[in-house]
Design a protein around this motif. Sequence first.
Motif, short mmCIF file in Angstrom:
data_model
loop_
_atom_site.label_atom_id
_atom_site.label_comp_id
_atom_site.label_asym_id
_atom_site.label_seq_id
_atom_site.Cartn_x
_atom_site.Cartn_y
_atom_site.Cartn_z
N PHE A 233 0.84 -1.01 0.00
CA PHE A 233 0.00 0.07 -0.12
C PHE A 233 0.71 1.09 0.04
N GLU A 234 0.16 2.44 -0.49
CA GLU A 234 0.79 3.61 -0.12
C GLU A 234 0.40 4.22 1.06
N ALA A 235 0.96 5.14 1.63
CA ALA A 235 0.48 5.78 3.07
C ALA A 235 0.47 7.14 2.61
N ASN A 236 -0.53 7.97 3.17
CA ASN A 236 -0.40 9.30 3.23
C ASN A 236 -0.64 10.23 4.32
N VAL A 237 0.16 11.17 4.56
CA VAL A 237 0.08 12.04 5.72
C VAL A 237 -0.18 13.38 5.08
N SER A 238 -1.22 14.01 5.67
CA SER A 238 -1.43 15.35 5.07
C SER A 238 -2.03 16.49 5.89
N ALA A 239 -1.68 17.62 5.42
CA ALA A 239 -2.43 18.74 6.38
C ALA A 239 -2.88 19.70 5.20
N HIS A 240 -3.97 20.70 5.90
CA HIS A 240 -4.61 21.41 4.94
C HIS A 240 -4.77 22.78 5.46
N THR A 241 -4.72 23.96 4.79
CA THR A 241 -4.96 25.33 5.03
C THR A 241 -5.80 25.56 4.10
N VAL A 242 -6.74 26.96 4.37
CA VAL A 242 -7.26 27.44 3.33
C VAL A 242 -6.15 28.40 2.30
N THR A 243 -5.27 29.01 3.18
CA THR A 243 -4.20 29.97 2.29
C THR A 243 -2.64 29.27 2.82
N ALA A 244 -2.14 29.87 2.15
CA ALA A 244 -0.48 29.35 2.51
C ALA A 244 0.04 30.15 3.61
N GLU A 245 -0.65 30.91 4.16
CA GLU A 245 -0.14 31.83 5.34
C GLU A 245 0.30 30.91 6.67
N ARG B 140 1.31 27.77 6.47
CA ARG B 140 2.15 26.75 5.92
C ARG B 140 3.18 26.26 6.92
N GLU B 141 3.73 27.10 7.75
CA GLU B 141 4.94 26.62 8.90
C GLU B 141 4.11 25.73 9.58
N GLU B 142 3.03 26.24 10.12
CA GLU B 142 2.30 25.26 11.05
C GLU B 142 1.82 24.11 10.65
N ALA B 143 1.17 24.02 9.39
CA ALA B 143 0.76 22.82 8.43
C ALA B 143 2.06 21.76 8.31
N LEU B 144 3.43 22.32 7.98
CA LEU B 144 4.53 21.34 8.04
C LEU B 144 4.76 20.73 9.35
N ALA B 145 4.67 21.56 10.39
CA ALA B 145 4.79 20.99 11.78
C ALA B 145 3.71 19.86 12.29
#
Length: 361
Positions: A276-288, A290-295
């Motif tokens: 299988f392939e695994a997916n880890v993801s995060a989503h925000t409305v805008t890229a503002e 981004r740092e929190e999403a990567l964390a």
Amino acid sequence: MKTSFTPSRFRNPVILTIIGLLTLAVIGMIIWAGLGLFFAKSGHFYQKGIIKALNSTYQSKFVIVSKEGRNDDGYQVFKASPANDRSLVFTVSRVNGHVDGGLPLWRQLSDNYEETAQIKYYPLLVKKHFGIELQDIPMSVYRGANSSREISDENFIVVTRANLDDIASRATAFFSEAESHRLKKLFFRFEDDISLPSEDAGTEPQRFEMPGFQFKVGEHWKKGFRALSEMEFKQKMVSQIGGGIAKRVAYAFDAEYPDTGGSFAIKFKENDLNNFEANVSAHTVTAEKREEALAEIYECYTKAITFVPKLPLNMTVLNLRYKTNKETETVTLKREELSKVSSLAALKELFKHSLKTVNPR
């Protein structure tokens, strides 16, 4: 002596009027007779219409066996049989109904041919191709022919990750014979040997049905039906079973790490229930943010690489994905490349390089 033509001129319009009225009367009678035949609820032409509708729907020849009174809409009910199988007798008539929204439907064909064929031929063909003696014939994943609701597990064909190829081969042979009896589906029970960390992830056998033909709703046999190849059937089995496993895995992950919020998921690729392939993801409305999403991605990633080894499955790649409403950034790591993400800083560095391949939504 003068001769007058007035009477002659007078008689011609009268004759024409009479002829016109007679013509209209004849046309009216023909229309009335036609409407009467079209809306007939019994009789010779009604019976011929039933046979024609059956022939068209199932692309086979049928004969009327007997008359069985009338239904609640006043239509004559018949017992009918396939012309080449007089031992299979089913019920057919016209009925009135309505579509969603209340719009009426008139003179719809109503028959139980497929259900009757299922009861007669399904157990015979299952025994022939799968070696299983059925005690009750499945009509749905819940209902059997001899029960009002629940049907026991023994009446479903067992599928495992180990016997998937054999089942697909047997199913192809089954449908090559079942088509002549208009049997569309097989009923399976997937026995999952995956012990998930969460006891609440679900361990009950998964029942499902699989069509052996590619068709669209409303299409008739042979006109719109195409038998699936063995490979196509296996692909649909993997999609069906794999989807169930993926849900259980995601449930178990969220139960073990409730603060991840559905950030981890798996998907089986091609015709394989072991990789299988695994997916880890995060989503925000805008890229503002981004740092929190990567964390957030890094936190979920560290939990995923601890969780995955508990599964008796092989992870081929791990996709780390950050989404906004306009774009997506993805870093794909093979299993041997997981060591690249040893810290949040290393993850940010990988995403920094991935900016070159941002895919606009």
